[in-house]
Design an enzyme around this catalytic site. Structure first.
Site: not given
Length: 322
Positions: A237, A266, A284
């Site tokens: 993360r 994000e 991601h």
């Protein structure tokens, strides 16, 4: 009367069809305006929610009176207000294990791409700059036989370690909240402190869950301990790493390179990371293959169905339900 399910992100079409056959399904649609307002409105009489990537908390869930489960199509659950869900006795389920190997593949792809300068040399070649034998500016790092440091030897961390040990004859170091003797023995992996791992590793891969202990785990102090030829990879993360400290370490060539799939913000639209030639940035996509995303959706669907039919789901995040 059919039970109501709120789908709060895109979901696999086959799972979408299954849901529509069994339940009254409502979709959160960003094009229709404020997402939180849509959630607040639709959860008033909802029995279940399914999706990923949305922040769900006591504010946008406050109107829910009969919600039984939020089925997340993900492993991580830092987007959800677990304290509030516990308070309201709402199940939170996730989809671990099915994405382990896929995410480990991506971690190693980032490691190799950053070490061998794959993106920058790809562009260099396409720009017509390959006019003679390459020089030292195009040289990169060896991977085979080097030292791989894994921070977080969970399922994904162990899968990354296996790739390094069996595929590249790497020496494996690991740091974890507790030693994993049997697993480590199979990989000839050495347990060590975080500082020692950073100091000794040629490649450092972060594969921890985001929690109170791992938040801001890697900052300027930790990056300063890494070797100047080291490659740093983060597939956990974004909040595990101080992004500005990492940017400075890359700009100053304090470390050789980085491979990143996650960020503090994000989607990442603008960042100084995009100006650096020694970092590989991906959006991601750790679990983003067609097969894996389908398996994740299937598992999330089953978790949801279990609760709506009165069973305990296979994967429960809430400690009180386990």
């Amino acid at each position: 009367m059919k039970q109501k399910v709120v789908v709060f992100s895109q979901i696999h079409p086959e799972i979408q069809n299954k849901l529509e056959q069994q339940y009254n399904v409502v979709y959160i649609q960003p094009k229709l305006g404020d997402i939180n307002q849509q959630i607040f409105q639709h959860v008033q009489d909802a029995d279940a929610m399914i999706g990923a990537g949305r922040l769900l908390n006591r504010d946008n869930l406050a109107s829910a009176t009969k919600l039984k489960i939020i089925s997340s199509v993900s492993v991580g659950y830092d987007n959800y207000d677990l304290e509030y869900l516990n308070e309201k006795k709402i199940y939170l389920s996730n989809t671990p294990h099915v994405l382990t190997e896929t995410t480990a593949d991506l971690a190693f792809a980032l490691l190799m791409a950053a070490a061998r300068k794959v993106p920058v040399l790809d562009q260099w070649t396409k720009q017509g700059r390959w006019q003679r034998t390459v020089g030292e500016a195009q040289f990169s790092m060896d991977i085979f036989g080097k030292t791989l440091g894994i921070i977080g030897l969970g399922h994904i961390g162990a899968a990354i370690a296996r790739r390094g040990f069996y595929g590249f004859n790497m020496n494996v170091l690991y740091h974890n909240r507790r030693e994993k003797l049997e697993l480590a023995q199979s990989l000839n992996a050495e347990y060590c402190s975080l500082n020692e791992l950073l100091q000794r590793s040629d490649f450092v891969v972060v594969a921890v869950d985001l929690n109170a202990d791992s938040n801001a785990l890697i900052g300027a102090e930790q990056l300063a301990q890494m070797q100047s030829h080291a490659v740093f990879v983060n597939i956990s993360r974004g909040s595990v790493v101080d992004e500005q400290a990492l940017i400075q370490a890359l700009k100053n060539r304090q470390i050789f390179a980085a491979g990143l799939d996650v960020y503090q913000q994000e989607p990442l639209q603008q960042s100084e990371l995009f100006t650096l030639d020694n970092v590989v940035t991906l959006p991601h996509v750790g679990s983003a293959t067609a097969q894996t995303r389908k398996r994740m959706a299937e598992l999330a669907y089953q978790n949801l169905v279990d609760v709506l039919e009165g069973r305990v789901p296979r994967y429960v995040v809430n400690p009180q339900f386990q």
